[in-house]
Design a protein around this motif. Structure first.
Motif, PDB file in Angstrom:
ATOM      1  N   LEU A   1       3.133   4.719 -10.435  1.00 24.48           N
ATOM      2  CA  LEU A   1       3.586   3.702 -11.392  1.00 24.48           C
ATOM      3  C   LEU A   1       4.714   4.313 -12.206  1.00 24.48           C
ATOM      4  N   VAL A   2       5.901   3.710 -12.126  1.00 26.45           N
ATOM      5  CA  VAL A   2       7.074   4.196 -12.844  1.00 26.45           C
ATOM      6  C   VAL A   2       7.424   3.172 -13.926  1.00 26.45           C
ATOM      7  N   ILE A   3       7.325   3.577 -15.176  1.00 22.29           N
ATOM      8  CA  ILE A   3       7.599   2.672 -16.296  1.00 22.29           C
ATOM      9  C   ILE A   3       8.983   3.014 -16.832  1.00 22.29           C
TER      10      ILE A   3
ATOM     11  N   SER B   1       0.844  -1.196   0.000  1.00 18.79           N
ATOM     12  CA  SER B   1       0.000   0.000   0.000  1.00 18.79           C
ATOM     13  C   SER B   1       0.878   1.245   0.000  1.00 18.79           C
ATOM     14  N   HIS B   2       0.509   2.235  -0.857  1.00 21.96           N
ATOM     15  CA  HIS B   2       1.225   3.505  -0.945  1.00 21.96           C
ATOM     16  C   HIS B   2       2.687   3.285  -1.371  1.00 21.96           C
ATOM     17  N   GLN B   3       2.930   2.266  -2.157  1.00 22.27           N
ATOM     18  CA  GLN B   3       4.278   1.951  -2.650  1.00 22.27           C
ATOM     19  C   GLN B   3       4.430   2.424  -4.089  1.00 22.27           C
ATOM     20  N   VAL B   4       5.655   2.372  -4.586  1.00 28.53           N
ATOM     21  CA  VAL B   4       5.953   2.646  -5.994  1.00 28.53           C
ATOM     22  C   VAL B   4       6.015   1.313  -6.729  1.00 28.53           C
ATOM     23  N   VAL B   5       5.333   1.231  -7.857  1.00 33.60           N
ATOM     24  CA  VAL B   5       5.446   0.049  -8.716  1.00 33.60           C
ATOM     25  C   VAL B   5       6.408   0.406  -9.837  1.00 33.60           C
ATOM     26  N   LEU B   6       7.570  -0.254  -9.852  1.00 35.78           N
ATOM     27  CA  LEU B   6       8.642   0.045 -10.803  1.00 35.78           C
ATOM     28  C   LEU B   6       8.663  -1.029 -11.890  1.00 35.78           C
ATOM     29  N   VAL B   7       8.298  -0.663 -13.103  1.00 38.01           N
ATOM     30  CA  VAL B   7       8.264  -1.610 -14.228  1.00 38.01           C
ATOM     31  C   VAL B   7       9.579  -1.520 -14.987  1.00 38.01           C
TER      32      VAL B   7
ATOM     33  N   VAL C   1      18.183   1.999 -16.321  1.00 35.79           N
ATOM     34  CA  VAL C   1      17.474   3.096 -15.653  1.00 35.79           C
ATOM     35  C   VAL C   1      16.743   2.602 -14.410  1.00 35.79           C
ATOM     36  N   GLY C   2      16.032   1.491 -14.537  1.00 38.02           N
ATOM     37  CA  GLY C   2      15.280   0.954 -13.407  1.00 38.02           C
ATOM     38  C   GLY C   2      16.167   0.613 -12.224  1.00 38.02           C
ATOM     39  N   ARG C   3      17.378   0.128 -12.508  1.00 41.59           N
ATOM     40  CA  ARG C   3      18.302  -0.239 -11.423  1.00 41.59           C
ATOM     41  C   ARG C   3      18.714   1.007 -10.622  1.00 41.59           C
ATOM     42  N   LYS C   4      18.999   2.124 -11.348  1.00 41.67           N
ATOM     43  CA  LYS C   4      19.400   3.352 -10.652  1.00 41.67           C
ATOM     44  C   LYS C   4      18.239   3.916  -9.833  1.00 41.67           C
ATOM     45  N   LEU C   5      17.033   3.839 -10.394  1.00 37.18           N
ATOM     46  CA  LEU C   5      15.854   4.270  -9.652  1.00 37.18           C
ATOM     47  C   LEU C   5      15.685   3.458  -8.374  1.00 37.18           C
TER      48      LEU C   5
END
Length: 561
Positions: free
Chosen positions: A493-495, A425-431, A436-440
């Motif tokens: 949601l971070v794509i 809940s209230h989390q970031v979903v990283l796709v 780039v995703g690894r640095k995020l």
């Protein structure tokens, strides 16, 4: 070359040529086993030039079989097998039956006898554990969920082939004599053999598992490395020989149980390490001796038969295994991995076809066909493994059924029940967990912002879970995958995936499940970015070098970090 010393000549020629051709095969990114087999072809009786002593090569091969099977027993783990028993046991048994029927049908089409068809089909049904282990190691998948299933599957195949090696001699005798027409006689012959094997197994489990570990302990206390190695090798060869002499079972079965009882010792890992060079050397001689049985003329005289054998090995077995895995309700990627693992044949095939030839059950051509099938299938196997990911992407892009099969009943397709509530809940979903995703993800971890990763790389998802990072395997363009990542209660949601083809579907499904969710999307050019910003009403980031930094700064600001 001095032929008055045939043993030394055979060993020197076999190992020397195997080294050269094995090196060439490895440089070509083929299994070294291909080079060993070709070395045997070159010093065999069917090619011009030097011909090694086939009788001595056969005896050296028997030692190779003993040490190979000893190694299998030494590494055999009942616990590892039980962990994947739900798929490995029924899958391997049914697949062996299916492949035996396919191989036997091909042999029947060539007017071979029932016995020949049975042996030939069984020979094509089993894959090489050695080839599989090296393929999985090179791909870094040996410790993955799919890798463990594939290894467990082949362990069951190995155990089944051990039983076949035990039953084949009495079966050959019965089929050649009155037993072929008298089922009672056949049953008595097989029953007698199984009784002898049962006595041997009982003796090993009751006495052997106590005596031999104790003996290894006594030798180890002396502190002599060479005596320790000698004790292990002597136990392997002596048990194998004694099993044949006293109980009439094969060298292979005796050596396998020698490895199993020595595994009970606390020094089993040291035993495996100390004997590895000797096992490898004699294993090479075994493969060289198999290559000596190959007549290259079969490629010209019977190319269609060779093609049929390769078809059964690479296509028939693989398709049957994939269908079985899917019927057992495992995901598509598991089915493709297992099918690629079985698309070759190896050591047990050689042992089995050699025994069939010795018993007069198969024609001489069968050995050449099996070696040809092994050479071609082992050579193709790395390409088959490398084709798994492209094939899966192609299927997922074009088939709704494939997408359903990819996600179902996969332990990595949903978060574990023990997942901390802060990730739900209230989390970031990283796709996407690429560059780039690894640095995020590193920045989110550093600022203690909870997030869940969604990625289509199954091995990567398993690795992330091992590091304690919540991750879900699947295509985020599918609503069920986003549901498993708990996007309905996520703040963002971070794509970050470089593939933008499914971005609109991801955003649409996320907004349907969670209307107020914020979006941050990676794009590749300004025009595409403008379109996405208008359509998605979210933040879109463009570029290569500064992309990860800008996207990370935005996500952290929106998360209040």
């Amino acid at each position: 070359m001095n032929h008055s010393i045939p043993l030394i000549t055979t060993i020197a020629a076999g190992l020397g040529l195997a080294l050269v051709l094995g090196f060439v095969a490895a440089r070509l990114r083929l299994p070294a086993l291909v080079g060993y087999l070709l070395a045997g072809v070159m010093i065999g009786p069917f090619t011009p030039g030097f011909v090694a002593d086939t009788r001595l090569a056969s005896e050296l091969a028997e030692i190779g079989v003993m040490l190979l099977m000893f190694g299998v027993g030494l590494h055999f783990s009942l616990g590892d097998l039980l962990a994947v028993k739900r798929i490995a046991v029924p899958g391997a048994i049914v697949q062996i039956a299916a492949a035996t029927v396919m191989g036997g049908a091909v042999a029947f089409a060539w007017d071979w006898s029932l016995a020949a068809a049975l042996v030939f089909g069984l020979t094509l049904s089993t894959a090489s554990t050695v080839v599989l282990l090296r393929a999985l190691e090179s791909l870094g998948q040996l410790e993955t969920f799919n890798g463990r299933i594939a290894v467990g599957w082949l362990v069951v195949e190995d155990l089944a082939m051990v039983v076949v090696l035990v039953l084949l001699p009495p079966l050959a005798t019965a089929l050649a004599g009155a037993g072929a027409h008298d089922p009672a006689q056949l049953a008595r012959t097989i029953g007698s053999t199984l009784l002898q094997v049962g006595l041997f197994v009982a003796l090993m489990l009751i006495v052997g598992r106590r005596v031999f570990p104790w003996l290894l302990w006594q030798v180890q206390k002396l502190g002599s490395r060479e005596l320790f190695t000698l004790c292990v090798v002597a136990a392997a060869v002596s048990i194998a020989y004694g099993a044949t002499l006293l109980f009439g079972v094969s060298f292979a079965l005796g050596a396998f149980f020698a490895g199993m009882v020595l595994r009970e010792s606390q020094f089993s890992h040291r035993a495996a390490e100390e004997t590895l060079p000797l096992r490898d050397a004699f294993a090479v001689l075994f493969f060289v001796s198999v290559g000596m049985l190959f007549d290259p003329r079969i490629l010209l005289d019977a190319p269609l038969r060779v093609l049929a054998v390769v078809g059964v090995i690479v296509l028939g077995k693989s398709i049957a295994a994939a269908l079985l895995v899917l019927l057992l309700r495992y995901p598509l990627h598991t089915a493709l991995t297992v099918s690629a693992s079985l698309a070759q044949i190896g050591e047990f095939s050689f042992i089995l076809i050699g025994l069939g030839g010795t018993l007069g059950m198969v024609p001489a051509q069968a050995q050449s066909l099996v070696v040809a099938g092994a050479l071609i299938s082992i050579g193709l196997n790395p390409l088959v493994f490398r084709g798994i990911e492209p094939l899966q992407r192609w299927l997922l892009a074009r088939s709704q059924l494939a997408r359903k099969l990819a996600a179902r009943d996969d332990p990595l397709a949903e978060l574990p029940m023990t997942t901390d509530p802060k990730y739900l809940s209230h989390q970031v979903v990283l796709v996407g967990y690429g560059r780039v995703g690894r640095k995020l993800a590193q920045a989110l971890l550093a600022h203690r912002v909870p997030f869940v990763v969604v990625d289509q790389n199954r091995a990567l998802v398993e690795e992330l879970r091992g590091q304690g990072i919540p991750a879900v395997f699947g295509d985020a363009a599918l609503p069920e995958v986003l549901v498993q990542a708990h996007v309905a209660r996520a703040r963002m949601l971070v794509i970050a995936t470089p593939d933008t083809l499914g971005v609109r579907q991801m955003a649409a499904h996320a907004r349907l499940l969670n209307p107020p969710i914020e979006l941050a999307v990676r794009s590749h050019n300004e025009e595409e970015a403008r379109r996405l910003e208008q359509e998605l009403t979210g933040s879109v980031f463009v570029g290569e070098h500064e992309l990860a930094r800008a996207m990370t700064r935005h996500v952290l600001e929106r998360c209040g970090a």
